[in-house]
Design a protein around this motif. Structure first.
Motif, PDB file in Angstrom:
ATOM      1  N   ASP A 185      34.770  72.087  86.492  1.00 14.32           N
ATOM      2  CA  ASP A 185      33.856  73.101  85.967  1.00 14.32           C
ATOM      3  C   ASP A 185      34.043  73.324  84.480  1.00 14.32           C
ATOM      4  O   ASP A 185      33.102  73.619  83.766  1.00 14.32           O
ATOM      5  CB  ASP A 185      34.135  74.448  86.665  1.00 14.32           C
ATOM      6  CG  ASP A 185      33.513  74.458  88.039  1.00 14.32           C
ATOM      7  OD1 ASP A 185      32.740  73.523  88.319  1.00 14.32           O
ATOM      8  OD2 ASP A 185      33.824  75.382  88.817  1.00 14.32           O
ATOM      9  N   ASP A 186      35.291  73.215  84.053  1.00 13.87           N
ATOM     10  CA  ASP A 186      35.602  73.534  82.658  1.00 13.87           C
ATOM     11  C   ASP A 186      36.540  72.470  82.106  1.00 13.87           C
ATOM     12  O   ASP A 186      37.734  72.689  81.931  1.00 13.87           O
ATOM     13  CB  ASP A 186      36.249  74.939  82.620  1.00 13.87           C
ATOM     14  CG  ASP A 186      36.330  75.482  81.210  1.00 13.87           C
ATOM     15  OD1 ASP A 186      36.099  74.697  80.260  1.00 13.87           O
ATOM     16  OD2 ASP A 186      36.639  76.673  81.059  1.00 13.87           O
ATOM     17  N   PRO A 187      35.985  71.277  81.844  1.00 18.36           N
ATOM     18  CA  PRO A 187      36.862  70.138  81.502  1.00 18.36           C
ATOM     19  C   PRO A 187      37.703  70.367  80.242  1.00 18.36           C
ATOM     20  O   PRO A 187      38.810  69.861  80.158  1.00 18.36           O
ATOM     21  CB  PRO A 187      35.885  68.975  81.327  1.00 18.36           C
ATOM     22  CG  PRO A 187      34.534  69.573  81.179  1.00 18.36           C
ATOM     23  CD  PRO A 187      34.564  70.886  81.894  1.00 18.36           C
ATOM     24  N   TRP A 188      37.180  71.117  79.290  1.00 21.33           N
ATOM     25  CA  TRP A 188      37.936  71.331  78.045  1.00 21.33           C
ATOM     26  C   TRP A 188      39.175  72.182  78.326  1.00 21.33           C
ATOM     27  O   TRP A 188      40.272  71.865  77.896  1.00 21.33           O
ATOM     28  CB  TRP A 188      37.039  71.989  76.999  1.00 21.33           C
ATOM     29  CG  TRP A 188      37.744  72.342  75.721  1.00 21.33           C
ATOM     30  CD1 TRP A 188      38.033  73.587  75.256  1.00 21.33           C
ATOM     31  CD2 TRP A 188      38.252  71.435  74.731  1.00 21.33           C
ATOM     32  NE1 TRP A 188      38.680  73.528  74.046  1.00 21.33           N
ATOM     33  CE2 TRP A 188      38.828  72.202  73.699  1.00 21.33           C
ATOM     34  CE3 TRP A 188      38.281  70.036  74.625  1.00 21.33           C
ATOM     35  CZ2 TRP A 188      39.423  71.639  72.569  1.00 21.33           C
ATOM     36  CZ3 TRP A 188      38.872  69.484  73.481  1.00 21.33           C
ATOM     37  CH2 TRP A 188      39.438  70.273  72.476  1.00 21.33           C
ATOM     38  N   LYS A 189      38.999  73.212  79.082  1.00 19.62           N
ATOM     39  CA  LYS A 189      40.109  74.106  79.437  1.00 19.62           C
ATOM     40  C   LYS A 189      41.140  73.307  80.238  1.00 19.62           C
ATOM     41  O   LYS A 189      42.341  73.371  79.959  1.00 19.62           O
ATOM     42  CB  LYS A 189      39.540  75.265  80.274  1.00 19.62           C
ATOM     43  CG  LYS A 189      40.552  76.296  80.706  1.00 19.62           C
ATOM     44  CD  LYS A 189      40.497  77.479  79.753  1.00 19.62           C
ATOM     45  CE  LYS A 189      41.753  78.345  79.844  1.00 19.62           C
ATOM     46  NZ  LYS A 189      41.788  79.142  81.055  1.00 19.62           N
TER      47      LYS A 189
END
Ligand code: GLU
Length: 445
Positions: free
Chosen positions: A382-386
Motif C-alpha cells: 500500500d505504501d511502498p516508499w514507507k
C-alpha cells in the motif's frame, strides 16, 4: 436590481488596472444578485478596433467574468442624438465656435495670470446674428453642456465618502465635436440611464467627470446612479508604470499566472482585507465590500501575484487543470506534483519523473551499494516508499538525508521534488526497481 457595467474603449488591450475595475463591477453585481454588463465605448471610430473588442470579450471570459449583457456605443448614436436634442431644446447645450488654438490661447492667458484655465463662456454671449455669420463662413460649432452654477454638486461616494464640487470652478464640458461625433461625457450618461445602471464603479481618474455628469443626469431628469471611485493601481515603485500598462491577459498567461490568481489578488488589492490565494469565488464575494477599499493607491507587485498563483495552484482540483496537463497525466499524479509547481507548465517536468527516463545520478560507491540493496529490498504494498525506507533504515542504520537522498536520486534523477510517498506508486514497481538498479550500476545483473 443592482446593475453595474464595465465600459472599456476598444483602443488597446485591457491592462491589469482595467481588469481590476471589471472584476470589481462583476463582484458588485454578483454580490447583490444583480447584473454585470459590458459596454463597448467605441464612439471614437478612428481609434476603436474590432480586434480589441474581441480581445476584451476573451479576457473577461478567461477571468470568468461573463457579462449578462453587452452594449456598443457605436450602435446607439440615435439615442445620443435624441438626448442631445432634448438638452439643446432645454438650453442645456450650446454651440461654441472657438478653434483649438483660440482655446489654447485663452488657457495660457489665464494660467499666466495664475487663474484656473476655465472656459469663459464667450460663446454664450454671441448674438444670433453673430452665430449665423460664423456658420455662413463655414464654421461649424462644437457643443458644450451648460453647467448650473447655482448649486454645489454633491454625491455620496461609495469609496471616497461625501463629495462636493463647486460647478463655477469647472468648465462647461464639450459633449460633441464640430464634426458631429461624440465625446465620452454625454453618451456615457445616456447609456447609464437607458441601461438602468444603478452603480458606477470606476477609477478615481473619473471623479471630475462624475461631477460634470451628475448635472447631466439631472438635466436629463434622471436620478444619478450610486458612484464609487477606486484608487488607482500603481506599480511597486508607486506609479502606473509602463510594465503595469502592458500587463495584459496574454502577458499574465505567458507568465504562468492562473485566472483565479488574478481574481484573488485584484479582488483584495487596495482593500483592508488580506490578499490570500482564495480559489473559491463565493468566499471572495462574501468578503467583498466597498467599505474595505482604501483611498491610497493599490500597489501591484508581480511577486505577490506569483505568491498567490502558487497558493492557488496548490489547491486546484484535477478537473480545473486536466485539459492543460501533459497527455496521460492523471489525478493522482496531479495531486502528487501540485505542491511543487509555481506555474502549471512545471507539471510536465514532474510528469517526466513518472514516465521516465530519468537522469542517471552520480552516486558514490557506498551509495550505489546502498541503492543496490534497496532494489533487492523493494517490496510493493500500500505504501511502498514507507516500506522501503523503513526496511533500509533497519538494514543499514542510515537515517535522514543519508537514507532518503540516494533513493530519491536513484528513483527520480533529482535531489528534490514531489513527495516520494505519492510519487513512487505512480512510478510503479517494475520501473522503480529498474531505476534503482540502473543507479546502482547493477542493471541486468
Ligand atoms: N470608456 C471609459 C473609460 O474607459 C469609461 C469610463 C466609465 O466607466 O464611465 O475610461
Amino acid at each position: 436590481m443592482t446593475l453595474t457595467r464595465f465600459a472599456p474603449s476598444p483602443t488597446g488591450r485591457l491592462h491589469v488596472g482595467n481588469l481590476r475595475t471589471a472584476l470589481h463591477n462583476w463582484m458588485l453585481a454578483r454580490k447583490n444578485g444583480g447584473q454585470f454588463h459590458l459596454r463597448i465605448d467605441d464612439t471614437d471610430a478612428e481609434r476603436s478596433r474590432e480586434e480589441y473588442v474581441a480581445a476584451i470579450r476573451r479576457d473577461l471570459a478567461w477571468l470568468g467574468l461573463e457579462p449578462d449583457g453587452e452594449e456598443r456605443q457605436s450602435a446607439r448614436l440615435d439615442i445620443y442624438e435624441a438626448a442631445f436634442v432634448r438638452l439643446r431644446d432645454a438650453g442645456r447645450v450650446y454651440p461654441a465656435y472657438e478653434t483649438a488654438q483660440e482655446l489654447e490661447l485663452k488657457r495660457k492667458i489665464l494660467l499666466g495670470r495664475g487663474l484656473p484655465p476655465l472656459y469663459d463662456r464667450a460663446a454664450l454671449g454671441l448674438s444670433e446674428g453673430e452665430r449665423h455669420e460664423k456658420e455662413a463662413a463655414g464654421i461649424r460649432p462644437h457643443w458644450r453642456f451648460l453647467l448650473d452654477h447655482d448649486r454645489p454638486i454633491t454625491w455620496q461616494d461609495g469609496i471616497r465618502g461625501p463629495q462636493q464640487f463647486d460647478p463655477a470652478q469647472l468648465s462647461d464640458p464639450v459633449v460633441r465635436r464640430a464634426d458631429g461625433s461624440w465625446l465620452y461625457m454625454l453618451p456615457s450618461v445616456v447609456d447609464d440611464v437607458e441601461m438602468g445602471v444603478t452603480q458606477v464603479l470606476r477609477g478615481e481618474d473619473h471623479v471630475s467627470n462624475t461631477a460634470l455628469q451628475v448635472q447631466i443626469f439631472e438635466a436629463l431628469n434622471a436620478p444619478p446612479p450610486a458612484f464609487a471611485h477606486e484608487a488607482l493601481l500603481v506599480g511597486a515603485e508607486g506609479k502606473l508604470s509602463k510594465r503595469l500598462g502592458s500587463m495584459d491577459c496574454d502577458a499574465l498567461r505567458a507568465a504562468g499566472i492562473e485566472p483565479e490568481a488574478v481574481v484573488a489578488l485584484l479582488a483584495r488589492l487596495g482593500t483592508s482585507l488580506p490578499v490570500e490565494p482564495v480559489a473559491d469565488r463565493q468566499a471572495l464575494l462574501a468578503s467583498f465590500d466597498l467599505s474595505t477599499f482604501s483611498r491610497a493607491p493599490a500597489r501591484f507587485a508581480m511577486e505577490e501575484l506569483e505568491r498567490v498563483n502558487r497558493g492557488i495552484l496548490h489547491q486546484l482540483p484535477f478537473a480545473a487543470v486536466a485539459e492543460r496537463l501533459p497527455a496521460g497525466m492523471d489525478e493522482a499524479t496531479w495531486h502528487a506534483v501540485r505542491p511543487n509547481v509555481s506555474r502549471l507548465d512545471e507539471a510536465a517536468q514532474w510528469w517526466q519523473l513518472v514516465t521516465g527516463p530519468v537522469a542517471l545520478p552520480d552516486l558514490s560507491a557506498e551509495d550505489r551499494a546502498f541503492v543496490a540493496k534497496a532494489a533487492a529490498a523493494l517490496n510493493w504494498g500500500d505504501d511502498p516508499w514507507k516500506t522501503l525506507t523503513t526496511a533500509m533504515k533497519q538494514a543499514t542504520g542510515r537515517t535522514g538525508k543519508a537514507l532518503f537522498l540516494p533513493l530519491r536520486l536513484a528513483l527520480t534523477g533529482k535531489p528534490h521534488g514531489p513527495d516520494m510517498g505519492e510519487l513512487l506508486p505512480l512510478i510503479g514497481e517494475t520501473e522503480a526497481r529498474e531505476r534503482l538498479r540502473r543507479a546502482a550500476g547493477t542493471e541486468g545483473i
